[in-house]
Design a protein around this motif. Sequence first.
Motif, mmCIF file in Angstrom:
data_model
loop_
_atom_site.group_PDB
_atom_site.id
_atom_site.type_symbol
_atom_site.label_atom_id
_atom_site.label_comp_id
_atom_site.label_asym_id
_atom_site.label_seq_id
_atom_site.Cartn_x
_atom_site.Cartn_y
_atom_site.Cartn_z
ATOM 1 N N GLN A 296 -5.109 0.098 10.210
ATOM 2 C CA GLN A 296 -5.336 -1.199 9.560
ATOM 3 C C GLN A 296 -6.560 -1.886 10.165
ATOM 4 O O GLN A 296 -7.422 -2.405 9.434
ATOM 5 C CB GLN A 296 -4.116 -2.101 9.704
ATOM 6 N N LYS A 297 -6.665 -1.882 11.494
ATOM 7 C CA LYS A 297 -7.796 -2.521 12.157
ATOM 8 C C LYS A 297 -9.114 -1.827 11.801
ATOM 9 O O LYS A 297 -10.139 -2.486 11.585
ATOM 10 C CB LYS A 297 -7.586 -2.508 13.677
ATOM 11 N N GLN A 298 -9.082 -0.498 11.732
ATOM 12 C CA GLN A 298 -10.286 0.246 11.364
ATOM 13 C C GLN A 298 -10.754 -0.123 9.962
ATOM 14 O O GLN A 298 -11.956 -0.339 9.733
ATOM 15 C CB GLN A 298 -10.011 1.748 11.441
ATOM 16 N N ALA B 31 -9.988 -6.549 -2.302
ATOM 17 C CA ALA B 31 -8.716 -5.918 -2.653
ATOM 18 C C ALA B 31 -8.260 -4.982 -1.542
ATOM 19 O O ALA B 31 -7.070 -4.926 -1.207
ATOM 20 C CB ALA B 31 -8.849 -5.160 -3.967
ATOM 21 N N ALA B 32 -9.188 -4.240 -0.956
ATOM 22 C CA ALA B 32 -8.844 -3.324 0.134
ATOM 23 C C ALA B 32 -8.265 -4.084 1.326
ATOM 24 O O ALA B 32 -7.281 -3.653 1.941
ATOM 25 C CB ALA B 32 -10.072 -2.524 0.560
ATOM 26 N N LEU B 33 -8.873 -5.222 1.651
ATOM 27 C CA LEU B 33 -8.367 -6.041 2.752
ATOM 28 C C LEU B 33 -6.932 -6.497 2.497
ATOM 29 O O LEU B 33 -6.091 -6.508 3.410
ATOM 30 C CB LEU B 33 -9.265 -7.268 2.952
ATOM 31 N N LYS B 34 -6.662 -6.898 1.270
ATOM 32 C CA LYS B 34 -5.317 -7.351 0.921
ATOM 33 C C LYS B 34 -4.332 -6.178 0.919
ATOM 34 O O LYS B 34 -3.183 -6.314 1.351
ATOM 35 C CB LYS B 34 -5.330 -8.018 -0.452
ATOM 36 N N THR C 267 3.973 -3.037 -5.303
ATOM 37 C CA THR C 267 3.603 -3.818 -6.483
ATOM 38 C C THR C 267 2.422 -4.734 -6.174
ATOM 39 O O THR C 267 1.499 -4.875 -6.984
ATOM 40 C CB THR C 267 4.805 -4.647 -6.978
ATOM 41 N N ASN C 268 2.445 -5.348 -4.996
ATOM 42 C CA ASN C 268 1.316 -6.193 -4.578
ATOM 43 C C ASN C 268 0.021 -5.391 -4.543
ATOM 44 O O ASN C 268 -1.038 -5.869 -4.979
ATOM 45 C CB ASN C 268 1.586 -6.782 -3.189
ATOM 46 N N ILE C 269 0.090 -4.172 -4.013
ATOM 47 C CA ILE C 269 -1.090 -3.310 -3.951
ATOM 48 C C ILE C 269 -1.645 -3.071 -5.356
ATOM 49 O O ILE C 269 -2.852 -3.188 -5.599
ATOM 50 C CB ILE C 269 -0.740 -1.969 -3.271
ATOM 51 N N TYR D 62 -6.559 -6.811 -10.200
ATOM 52 C CA TYR D 62 -7.462 -7.962 -9.998
ATOM 53 C C TYR D 62 -8.895 -7.495 -9.808
ATOM 54 O O TYR D 62 -9.826 -7.996 -10.441
ATOM 55 C CB TYR D 62 -7.016 -8.759 -8.778
ATOM 56 N N ALA D 63 -9.076 -6.511 -8.933
ATOM 57 C CA ALA D 63 -10.429 -6.028 -8.641
ATOM 58 C C ALA D 63 -11.069 -5.386 -9.851
ATOM 59 O O ALA D 63 -12.243 -5.650 -10.161
ATOM 60 C CB ALA D 63 -10.368 -5.033 -7.482
#
Length: 221
Positions: free
Chosen positions: A56-58, A82-85, A198-200, A206-207
Motif C-alpha cells: 500500500q505504501k509503495q 482512483a488508484a489511491l482510493k 464494490t467501492n473499488i 468514476y475514473a
Amino acid sequence: MRSKFTEQLQTLNNKIVEMGEKVTQSITLAIKALVGKDVESAKQIMQADTIINHLQKQIENICFDLLIQQQPVAKDLRLVTAALKMVTDMERIGDHAADISEMTILLGQNSRIDLFPHISKMATETMLMLNAGIEAYVTRNIAMAHDVIAYDDVVDELFNVTKADIIRSIANRQTEGEDAADLLLVAKYLERIGDHTTNIAEWVIYALQTTESVDADTDQV
C-alpha cells in the motif's frame, strides 16, 4: 516526459495487481486455516499482513510521484486518484483476512462446531469480485466494474442465509453459541470484503466515466 509517465503508470498497474494477488491469497489461506482449524497457519497469515501494508505504501508513493512530478492531465489524474482510493479498500480487505485468522485462533483446534457451507461459498464469491474489480481498473473496463457492483447482491444474500443458519444453530445448540457467534463475525468480515470491493469498482467507474467525458469534450473543441 509522456513516455516516463506511461512507464510509471504501468508500474502502478503492476503494483496494484500484485497487491490484489496478495490480498486474495490472504483470504484464501485464511479460509483454509479456518476450515482446517489450523491455528499456526492463522498466526502466519496475521503476520503476513505487513506485506500488504508495505505494498500500500509503495503504491501511494508511486501515485504521489505521478501527481507531483508528472503533473498528469485531467483524465490521467482521475486514474491516479482512483488508484489511491482503491488501495485503501484493498488494505482493509487484507485486514479482514487477518480478522478471520484471529477468529480461527479464538475458535482453536478443539472447537466442536463445523464451518457453515455458505461461508466457504462467500469466500469464493468475494475473491472473484476482488479479482474482477482490479482487472476492471487495469484493463479500463467499465462494464466489468458495473458487473462487480451488481454481483455484491450475491454475497449479501449468502450472508443473510449464513446468518439465519447460525442463529438457528445457536437456538438449537446453546452450548456452542459462542463458537457460532465467532463464525457469524467471519461471515460479516466476508460481507464487508464484498463492500470494499464494490467501492473499488465504483472508483473505477468514476475514473473511466470522467475520462470518457473529458475525451469527448476534447474532441468537440
